[in-house]
Enzyme design. Structure first.
Site, short mmCIF file in Angstrom:
data_model
loop_
_atom_site.label_atom_id
_atom_site.label_comp_id
_atom_site.label_asym_id
_atom_site.label_seq_id
_atom_site.Cartn_x
_atom_site.Cartn_y
_atom_site.Cartn_z
N HIS A 114 -10.18 5.78 6.37
CA HIS A 114 -10.61 4.41 6.05
C HIS A 114 -10.08 3.45 7.11
CE1 HIS A 114 -11.76 4.66 1.52
NE2 HIS A 114 -12.26 5.65 2.22
N TYR A 132 -9.57 -4.56 -3.46
CA TYR A 132 -8.50 -5.19 -4.24
C TYR A 132 -9.01 -6.55 -4.69
CZ TYR A 132 -5.16 -1.76 -2.32
OH TYR A 132 -4.50 -0.60 -1.99
N PRO A 167 2.47 0.03 -7.67
CA PRO A 167 1.46 0.80 -6.92
C PRO A 167 0.53 -0.02 -6.02
CG PRO A 167 0.85 0.65 -9.23
CD PRO A 167 2.21 0.05 -9.12
N LYS A 202 2.46 2.59 -1.61
CA LYS A 202 3.53 2.97 -0.67
C LYS A 202 4.39 4.15 -1.15
CE LYS A 202 2.64 0.28 2.59
NZ LYS A 202 1.86 0.99 3.59
N TYR A 227 0.25 -2.58 5.46
CA TYR A 227 -0.57 -1.65 4.69
C TYR A 227 -0.69 -0.30 5.41
CZ TYR A 227 -4.21 -0.18 1.42
OH TYR A 227 -4.91 0.49 0.45
C1 PHB Z 1 -5.32 5.23 -5.68
O1 PHB Z 1 -6.26 5.71 -5.05
O2 PHB Z 1 -4.92 5.76 -6.73
C2 PHB Z 1 -4.67 3.99 -5.18
C3 PHB Z 1 -5.06 3.46 -3.96
C4 PHB Z 1 -4.47 2.30 -3.50
C5 PHB Z 1 -3.51 1.67 -4.25
C6 PHB Z 1 -3.08 2.21 -5.45
C7 PHB Z 1 -3.67 3.38 -5.91
O3 PHB Z 1 -2.96 0.51 -3.79
#
Ligand code: PHB
Ligand code: APR
Length: 385
Positions: A72, A194, A286, A290, A378
């Site tokens: 990505h 997000y 989450p 990280k 990130y």
């Molecule tokens: C996930 O794919 O479970 C996931 C991805 C990004 C995040 C949190 C969880 O910030």
């Protein structure tokens, strides 16, 4: 039983450490409380920083990841019914991330360890740690493992952390949780979304071309039983809504669970011959994914230090382990806290608080400096700060 290194816990931290030590010619024994199926099917995030991918490749554990992982090059932020993409390579001088589920990393590492590595004992619970000794229970019988070093990779609920005298703990709990679902439906996006909305946070992630992973901010006492599938999809749709013609595809939900959110760090991460790595030493909320990346970075630093000790007898890198890790850990703690508080609505949050969040999101969408700061964190900071 004897090993140079006793590893407690077969999550990503313990398994990768065992692999790295095996490659360096250092013997270890891994003790894991749960059975293999449990360890291989625990749902966790699946966003890998470049450093994490590099570590798995260097360990010879990335064959399937290189075939099946999804690269990505950015993420999308949604707020105020607008969508804004962050282009990672452009903002960071070429960095990207990889989407590959933690369950798959664990399966790959377990298979390698059983085929080529030292003992990996499932259904074996460590019950006591003393200097150079781990006591454990297997089939109801207590046995002893003597060793030069103990590494606690036993997660947040393990026993290792309590064996560190004089540890100091820093902690924060959040007034909301995540309801996470797995659904048999192709993702409605190519990159993660997000979303900040007046109804709360939502995240669209994925596991493959046919499986989506999505999350909703819910109250801390939320019961998944009160979230029938239609309610979940309706709520996701409302939170991801943007002006324009984007559509969220629905499909059968195959898993549903609520997870609380916490920030936690214990200092130092070492006492004498006992080391902590991964969730045993630190937890992040989450948002930003990280946790796994920190666990991998810890064991890479530790394996190098042990290899250096084995080769030269010098303990300088082992002595530096805790400080080296904590610097990176605190960066990730700050970033995870920042992403979490930027995107979630706290209960009782005022209009003033929401305006500040929207102003910061707008800043990220319009200032290259602000966007680059997010993108650098990130995609991951250097292993050693
Ligand atoms: C996930 O794919 O479970 C996931 C991805 C990004 C995040 C949190 C969880 O910030
Ligand atoms: N004896 C043996 N094993 C134990 C004991 C014990 N007393 N206590 C806990 N364990 C095992 C657990 O059963 C678990 O399999 O330790 C393992 C810890 O694994 P994880 O919780 O996955 O921790 P870690 O390897 O540090 O992985 C960090 O997991 O939570 C995510 O976000 C986090 O992705 C990050 C990753």
């Amino acid at each position: 039983m004897h090993a140079t290194v006793a590893i407690i816990g077969a999550g990503p931290a313990g398994l990768l450490l065992a692999r790295l030590l095996h490659n360096a010619g250092i013997d270890s024994v891994v003790l894991e409380h749960r059975d293999r199926a449990y360890v291989e099917h625990r749902q966790r995030a699946g966003m890998l920083e470049q450093t994490t991918v590099d570590a798995l490749r260097a360990a010879g554990a990335a064959a399937r990841l290189d075939r099946e992982g999804l690269v990505h090059h950015g993420i999308e932020l949604r707020f105020d019914r607008r969508a804004h993409r962050l282009d990672f390579p452009d903002l960071t001088g070429g960095r990207s991330v990889m989407i590959y589920a933690q369950t798959e990393i664990v399966k790959d590492l377990v298979a390698l360890q059983l085929a080529e590595g030292g003992p990996l004992l499932f259904e074996t619970q460590a019950v006591g740690i003393e200097d150079g000794l781990v006591r454990f229970l297997r089939d109801g019988v207590e046995e002893k493992l003597t060793c030069e070093f103990v590494v606690g990779c036993d997660g947040f609920h393990g026993i290792s952390r309590a064996a560190l005298p004089n540890a100091r703990v820093y902690e924060r709990e959040y007034p909301y949780s995540w309801l996470g679902i797995l659904a048999d439906v192709p993702p409605s996006c190519e990159e993660l979304i997000y979303a900040h909305s007046e109804r709360g946070f939502a995240l669209h992630s994925m596991r493959s071309a046919t499986v989506s992973r999505l999350y909703l901010q819910v109250p801390n006492d939320a019961d998944p039983e009160h979230w029938p599938d239609d309610r979940i999809w309706d709520e996701l749709e409302a939170r991801f809504a943007v002006d324009g013609d984007w559509k969220l595809s629905r499909g059968p939900i195959t898993q549903k669970a609520v997870t609380p959110m916490r920030s936690f760090v214990t200092e130092p991460m070492r006492h004498d011959r006992l080391f902590l790595a991964g969730d045993a030493a630190h937890i992040v909320p989450p948002t930003g994914a990280k946790g796994l990346n920190l666990a991998v970075a810890d064991v890479v630093v530790l394996a190098e230090a042990l290899e250096h000790w084995r080769r030269t007898g010098a303990t300088d890198l082992l002595d530096a382990y805790s400080d080296t890790c904590l610097r990176r850990v605190w960066r990730a703690e700050h970033f995870s806290y920042f992403m979490t508080t930027l995107l979630h609505l706290a209960p009782g949050q005022t209009g003033f608080d929401t305006r500040l969040q929207l102003s910061q999101l707008d800043r990220i969408a319009t200032s290259r400096h602000a966007a680059a700061e997010l993108a650098e964190n990130y995609t991951g900071v250097a292993l050693r700060q």
